[in-house]
Design an enzyme around this catalytic site. Structure first.
Site, mmCIF file in Angstrom:
data_model
loop_
_atom_site.group_PDB
_atom_site.id
_atom_site.type_symbol
_atom_site.label_atom_id
_atom_site.label_comp_id
_atom_site.label_asym_id
_atom_site.label_seq_id
_atom_site.Cartn_x
_atom_site.Cartn_y
_atom_site.Cartn_z
ATOM 1 N N GLU A 136 18.221 -33.987 -13.763
ATOM 2 C CA GLU A 136 19.629 -33.565 -13.837
ATOM 3 C C GLU A 136 20.603 -34.708 -13.590
ATOM 4 O OE1 GLU A 136 20.701 -29.993 -11.798
ATOM 5 O OE2 GLU A 136 19.066 -28.820 -12.693
ATOM 6 N N GLU A 160 12.799 -25.792 -14.255
ATOM 7 C CA GLU A 160 13.366 -25.102 -13.094
ATOM 8 C C GLU A 160 14.043 -23.829 -13.572
ATOM 9 O OE1 GLU A 160 16.119 -27.065 -10.470
ATOM 10 O OE2 GLU A 160 14.966 -28.925 -10.465
#
Length: 321
Positions: free
Chosen positions: A133, A244
């Site tokens: 991320e 995720e």
């Protein structure tokens, strides 16, 4: 609209062979109390995941965020030995948002593990992720949300090159390379170079936090599959792994958790998300669920854990029908 989302879901799932699907959880480098996670802790969690009550097949893979053992500068994370001893597959993580010197320490830790642990380790490596991320955190959206330090697509590309250089001629040469990010980061034009440089994309998605649109639990599956389809649309034909996803309940000891627009944290909603999204993924698509046990968290009322810190008993029924 919901039927449209379901059609997307079925089409996506049909592309993956259940016999090859990887199934696991995301694991941080610290324990729930903020202490460094050590070999014994990793081993206990990997065994817990493998033997979760209510699951038809164990969660036998682990995604890590770093290759450096907490509390050291460049020692290999002790999760690697624990993975060997529990026959757990590993999606290696290399933290990429702390500067080049730290990233080189990540590479040093990883290559040291390959050299000292040998094929017992490298045969269990299913891929290597350069960052997590980082592009989201460095984007306008991430900065506005106070997401923390990130880095640019150019730096991620540089680090991918360094990884290839450091692993050339080692047991890790040729392992699939990825980067993990959100749909909103993957669609940015500057991310296309990263997509071109990797072997598959890691996709993180939390409908709970999609506050720009109505996001109650009954819309969560639709939001999830829409986000997957968006990432796939810019994947240049490469596989997209779910790296995720999850839905929170309220952290133990707290009376209530934050309602994010329409999204309510609760055990009932966490179970509903597991049943609708998780059960459509498990055994069918490479998936790492967030998470088995909460790591150290600061000023958070939310728990994404499937099990409490000190118990292997799930918070809710995990069976898929």
């Amino acid at each position: 609209m919901q039927l449209q989302y379901l059609a997307i879901a079925l089409g996506v799932l049909a592309t993956t062979s259940s016999s090859q699907a990887i199934q696991g959880f995301d694991y941080g480098s610290t324990s729930h109390d903020g202490s460094c996670q050590r070999y014994s802790g990793f081993r206990e969690l990997f065994e817990r995941a493998r033997n979760l009550p209510g699951t038809s097949s164990g969660f036998t893979a682990a995604r890590l965020y770093t290759s450096i053992q907490c509390g050291t500068t460049a020692d290999p994370i002790e999760a690697y030995q624990a993975a060997i001893d529990t026959d757990t597959k590993i999606l290696v993580g290399l933290w990429a948002s702390a500067g080049r010197s730290v990233f080189e320490n990540e590479l040093r830790a990883l290559t040291t593990a390959a050299k000292t642990l040998g094929t017992a380790f490298t045969d269990r490596v299913v891929g290597i992720s350069v960052g997590s991320e980082d592009l989201y955190r460095s984007s306008a959206l991430g900065i506005a949300g106070g997401a923390g330090d990130g880095t640019t697509a150019g730096v991620i590309l540089e680090y991918i090159g360094l990884l290839r250089d450091w692993t050339r001629g080692t047991l890790l040469e040729g392992k699939p390379i990825t980067h993990v990010d959100t749909w909103s980061a993957w669609i940015q034009p500057e991310s296309s170079g990263v997509v071109a440089a990797i072997d598959f994309l890691g996709h993180n998605s939390f409908p709970y936090f999609e506050g720009a649109v109505p996001n109650a639990i009954d819309t969560a599956a639709g939001h999830f599959w829409w986000a997957v389809s968006v990432t796939e649309s810019v994947a240049q034909g490469k596989p997209v792994w779910i790296t995720e996803t999850g839905w929170p309940d309220i952290m133990r000891g707290h009376v209530a958790g934050p309602v994010f627009r329409d999204a309510v944290p609760s055990i009932e909603n966490a179970q509903a998300y597991w049943k609708t999204v998780g059960c459509s993924l498990f055994g069918k698509r490479n998936t790492f669920w967030y998470t088995l046990m909460d790591g150290a968290m600061t000023n958070s009322d939310l728990s994404f854990a499937i099990t409490p810190a000190n118990s292997a008993t799930p918070k809710f029924d995990l069976s898929c029908y």
